[in-house]
Design a protein around this motif. Sequence first.
Motif, PDB file in Angstrom:
ATOM      1  N   ARG A  77       3.644  62.104 -33.512  1.00 44.12           N
ATOM      2  CA  ARG A  77       4.906  61.371 -33.437  1.00 44.12           C
ATOM      3  C   ARG A  77       6.034  62.172 -34.080  1.00 44.12           C
ATOM      4  O   ARG A  77       6.852  61.628 -34.842  1.00 44.12           O
ATOM      5  CB  ARG A  77       4.776  59.992 -34.072  1.00 44.12           C
ATOM      6  CG  ARG A  77       3.734  59.109 -33.415  1.00 44.12           C
ATOM      7  CD  ARG A  77       3.503  57.834 -34.224  1.00 44.12           C
ATOM      8  NE  ARG A  77       4.709  57.052 -34.348  1.00 44.12           N
ATOM      9  CZ  ARG A  77       5.090  56.116 -33.480  1.00 44.12           C
ATOM     10  NH1 ARG A  77       4.365  55.863 -32.396  1.00 44.12           N
ATOM     11  NH2 ARG A  77       6.197  55.407 -33.681  1.00 44.12           N
ATOM     12  N   LEU A 135      13.308  57.141 -38.062  1.00 40.45           N
ATOM     13  CA  LEU A 135      13.216  58.586 -37.890  1.00 40.45           C
ATOM     14  C   LEU A 135      13.551  59.258 -39.210  1.00 40.45           C
ATOM     15  O   LEU A 135      14.582  58.931 -39.820  1.00 40.45           O
ATOM     16  CB  LEU A 135      14.183  59.069 -36.807  1.00 40.45           C
ATOM     17  CG  LEU A 135      14.018  58.459 -35.415  1.00 40.45           C
ATOM     18  CD1 LEU A 135      15.120  58.938 -34.483  1.00 40.45           C
ATOM     19  CD2 LEU A 135      12.655  58.778 -34.844  1.00 40.45           C
ATOM     20  N   MET A 145      16.474  59.445 -31.039  1.00 42.70           N
ATOM     21  CA  MET A 145      15.570  58.995 -29.989  1.00 42.70           C
ATOM     22  C   MET A 145      16.401  58.440 -28.850  1.00 42.70           C
ATOM     23  O   MET A 145      17.252  57.554 -29.062  1.00 42.70           O
ATOM     24  CB  MET A 145      14.605  57.931 -30.523  1.00 42.70           C
ATOM     25  CG  MET A 145      13.661  57.389 -29.477  1.00 42.70           C
ATOM     26  SD  MET A 145      12.477  56.218 -30.163  1.00 42.70           S
ATOM     27  CE  MET A 145      11.282  57.335 -30.916  1.00 42.70           C
ATOM     28  N   ALA A 183       8.600  60.037 -36.505  1.00 38.51           N
ATOM     29  CA  ALA A 183       8.956  58.688 -36.079  1.00 38.51           C
ATOM     30  C   ALA A 183       7.878  57.703 -36.498  1.00 38.51           C
ATOM     31  O   ALA A 183       6.684  57.979 -36.361  1.00 38.51           O
ATOM     32  CB  ALA A 183       9.125  58.646 -34.570  1.00 38.51           C
ATOM     33  N   VAL A 238      12.171  51.236 -35.086  1.00 40.72           N
ATOM     34  CA  VAL A 238      11.885  52.662 -35.180  1.00 40.72           C
ATOM     35  C   VAL A 238      12.600  53.253 -36.380  1.00 40.72           C
ATOM     36  O   VAL A 238      13.772  52.953 -36.639  1.00 40.72           O
ATOM     37  CB  VAL A 238      12.330  53.392 -33.899  1.00 40.72           C
ATOM     38  CG1 VAL A 238      12.155  54.898 -34.056  1.00 40.72           C
ATOM     39  CG2 VAL A 238      11.548  52.879 -32.688  1.00 40.72           C
ATOM     40  N   ASN A 243       3.234  64.569 -29.647  1.00 34.01           N
ATOM     41  CA  ASN A 243       3.186  63.117 -29.513  1.00 34.01           C
ATOM     42  C   ASN A 243       2.090  62.498 -30.373  1.00 34.01           C
ATOM     43  O   ASN A 243       2.243  61.363 -30.852  1.00 34.01           O
ATOM     44  CB  ASN A 243       2.994  62.722 -28.051  1.00 34.01           C
ATOM     45  CG  ASN A 243       4.227  62.988 -27.210  1.00 34.01           C
ATOM     46  OD1 ASN A 243       5.349  63.005 -27.728  1.00 34.01           O
ATOM     47  ND2 ASN A 243       4.030  63.207 -25.925  1.00 34.01           N
ATOM     48  N   PHE A 276       6.704  56.233 -29.157  1.00 38.98           N
ATOM     49  CA  PHE A 276       7.346  57.538 -29.324  1.00 38.98           C
ATOM     50  C   PHE A 276       7.272  58.372 -28.049  1.00 38.98           C
ATOM     51  O   PHE A 276       8.270  58.928 -27.614  1.00 38.98           O
ATOM     52  CB  PHE A 276       6.669  58.295 -30.474  1.00 38.98           C
ATOM     53  CG  PHE A 276       7.177  59.690 -30.673  1.00 38.98           C
ATOM     54  CD1 PHE A 276       6.450  60.794 -30.226  1.00 38.98           C
ATOM     55  CD2 PHE A 276       8.393  59.910 -31.313  1.00 38.98           C
ATOM     56  CE1 PHE A 276       6.922  62.081 -30.417  1.00 38.98           C
ATOM     57  CE2 PHE A 276       8.876  61.203 -31.507  1.00 38.98           C
ATOM     58  CZ  PHE A 276       8.140  62.296 -31.057  1.00 38.98           C
TER      59      PHE A 276
END
Length: 114
Positions: free
Chosen positions: A76, A4, A97, A24, A2, A73, A29
């Motif tokens: 993301r 960010l 996260m 992200a 991941v 979402n 996510f």
Amino acid sequence: QVQLVESGGGLVQPGGSLRLSCSASGGVFSIYGMDWYRQAPGKQREYVAAISSGGSTNYADSVKGRFTISRDNAKRTVYLHMNSLKVEDTAVYYCKMDRIPAYWGRGTQVTVSS
């Protein structure tokens, strides 16, 4: 893995507004909670706000009523809408996260000054 990436920081006058974004990439996510933290010069990193996977939110007392955390979402992305900014809001803002291990972004600078 991941990653960010925060964006949206900058210089703003007291009383102004900014919207921070944290995008992200990689991994999943939507099932994880997301947090915002900040760190002012010479101070420890402190919690600002959190949003759960279901959309429940929580705020530090210092920002309650002025900041709003939200998430998209499909994009993301998690946001931090900051209103009525104060000089003491000056800090580097980080998103996190909520997973094990946690993932952090590299931060975006917010400076509130006249």
